[in-house]
Each structure stands twice: as C-alpha cells, then as structure tokens.
Scaffold this active site. Structure first.
Site, short mmCIF file in Angstrom:
data_model
loop_
_atom_site.label_atom_id
_atom_site.label_comp_id
_atom_site.label_asym_id
_atom_site.label_seq_id
_atom_site.Cartn_x
_atom_site.Cartn_y
_atom_site.Cartn_z
N SER A 166 0.81 -1.22 0.00
CA SER A 166 0.00 0.00 0.00
C SER A 166 0.84 1.27 0.00
O SER A 166 0.33 2.34 -0.31
CB SER A 166 -0.95 0.01 1.19
N LYS A 179 0.93 4.97 6.77
CA LYS A 179 0.38 5.80 5.70
C LYS A 179 1.11 7.14 5.69
O LYS A 179 1.89 7.47 6.58
CB LYS A 179 -1.12 6.05 5.89
#
Length: 292
Positions: free
Chosen positions: A100, A171
């Site tokens: 990701s 993230k």
C-alpha cells in the site's frame, strides 16, 4: 719411609646392614677405618613437585557446562530486555506486510519508527510517513485474545520479527487539523487548502484518487493516504465510519524515518516538498461546501 697413600676399602656389607645409619644421614670412614655419621644437608626438592603458589582461577569450561549456559542466558535476557525498552520508548522496527506504500516502502521492508518525533510538542506534518494504531478510526475495537499469545506476538513485533498487529497501519499524512483536502481538481490533482499538490511519491500510473472527496480535517486529527493509491485502504475507505476516516493524533506511534532491511535498501525514508506551498488553514475555518 713409605709415603704412598693407603687406599681405604668400604665394607661391602655396609650397604645391606639393616642396622646401618638412618635415612637422612651420611657415613664416612675416618683414617683409622671406623665410620662416623655426618649430619644430612638440606634435602633437594623432589623433581616432580612444584612450589605451592596462589590458586589459579578455574575457567568456565572447567566449572561445568551449567555456568556457561547461565551466563549466556543472562546476557541474552539483558539484550532482549534492552531491545524491548528501546523499541517501546525510542525506536521500534516494523515489518511492511503489503504494497500500500509502494514505491516508497516495499513488501518485506523493515522500517525503524522514530517514537520521539512527536513526544516533545511536535505534531505530524503533511508529507510525513507515520505508523498509527487504527483502532476506532480504521478498525473497530476487538476483544482481547489469549494474553500469553498476544504478549509473545507483541514482543516479536516489537523486535521486527513478526507482522505488526492488525490495528497498526503505515500511511502518509496528507491533511492535518483544519485542512481542507479535495480530490480532484479539473487537472486531476489533489488540493489542500486550495493549492494543488504535485504528489511525485504516488505509484506510477495511479491517480491521486479514484474516489472523489471534499473534507475538512477536525482538530487533532489526520487525513492519511497510501502512496499506492489503487492498492491502499486508507482514510477514503472510512468516510462513512464513526471516525470519518480521521486518525487521532494521539494514536500515532511515530514517524517512519529509516529503512533498515534488506541491506540493499538501507536508507532514510525519502521526504517530500510536495506540501511546501500549502498555506495554513484559515483562522475562521473553511466556508460551506466542505464536510468531514
């Protein structure tokens, strides 16, 4: 006059005579042929005896295998304890389990998270790559499982030997408290506080977002997104949840500063100046049309 010296002869029987001189004395013949005992001189040390000195220390292998194992166990336990304390308060390794965050972070990378980055009044900034606990924002609170298994897993994860908990995520911070984040403008770019952001860290071929959104980040919250936008489950996917996809600042574990493994990728996590032109949010907040 006969001046030749007379030879004296030793009685052969004197060697075997049980009543001869005692041990420790010597006998000699005198000119009249009789024998007299002479005091014995100092005894010579026996050849195979050594002088007694200070006792030499006994080596570990002479004490037995138990001592060596105990010392090894103590050293090993001290090292593990030090690493656990270090990972709890200063630097913690994390294993990257998914793609990701590609191309910035690859599957299998072990990153070192700086847990002091936000400890002394500093807060996450736009562009920072952070690790956070997504409980309450990305995932619902889960009942505790087996405490022993959980403790072992937490210890292995703290040393970077196991995948992080399912509630831990990595993230990039795109918006901080008060920011208005919109995607996308007429040129397909993400904007923050009305300024387009050139996101060169995004995976080649990915759009900034296939899901349109227009949000204002609440105070003490973060809007986070993965660099591999088409493969990342991030704030966009939780817009309808209780937290609205926003991560509380106090849930941030730390900032990902280094890639420690594999050795071929040893480096700092690349920074970005993509948000350099973004202004601070207006003091009175953003006008109507934004929601969050």
């Amino acid at each position: 006059m006969d001046t030749e010296a007379q030879h004296t002869e030793r009685d052969p029987s004197s060697d075997t005579d049980p009543s001869g001189p005692e041990e420790g004395s010597r006998s000699a013949r005198v000119p009249d042929g009789s024998e007299r005992e002479e005091p014995a001189g100092p005894e010579e040390p026996v050849a195979d005896e050594e002088p007694v000195g200070p006792e030499e220390p006994v080596a570990d292998d002479e004490r037995g295998p138990g001592s060596s194992w105990r010392r090894t166990a103590l050293v090993g336990g001290a090292c593990v304890t030090f690493l656990l304390l270090l990972s709890h308060f200063v630097i913690q390794p994390f294993l990257i389990p998914s793609g990701s965050m590609e191309p910035t972070l690859q599957v299998g990378d072990r990153i070192l998270v700086n847990k002091l980055a936000y400890r002394f009044g500093n807060e996450p900034a736009r562009g920072d790559v952070v690790v956070f606990d997504g409980t309450g924002s990305f995932v619902e609170e889960q009942p505790r499982g087996n405490p022993v298994t959980g403790l072992l897993h937490d210890g292995a994860a703290a040393l970077g030997l196991a995948e992080p908990d399912e509630t831990d995520f990595v993230k990039r911070v795109v918006g901080t408290g008060g920011d208005r984040v919109v995607c996308c403008d007429k040129d397909g770019r993400l904007t923050v506080n009305g300024v387009p952001v050139e996101e060169r860290y995004v995976m080649l071929g990915d759009r900034p977002s296939s899901v349109p959104f227009d949000i204002v980040v609440p105070p003490d919250r973060l809007w986070v997104m993965g660099d591999h936008r088409s493969q990342s489950s991030d704030s966009r996917d939780h817009l309808g949840s209780a937290g609205g996809g926003m991560v509380p600042v106090d849930r941030v574990v730390g900032r990902a500063d280094w890639i420690a493994w594999p050795f071929g990728r040893w480096s700092t996590v690349p920074g970005t100046d993509a948000f350099a032109a973004v202004p601070a949010p207006p003091a009175g907040g953003h006008g109507a049309g934004a929601h969050g």
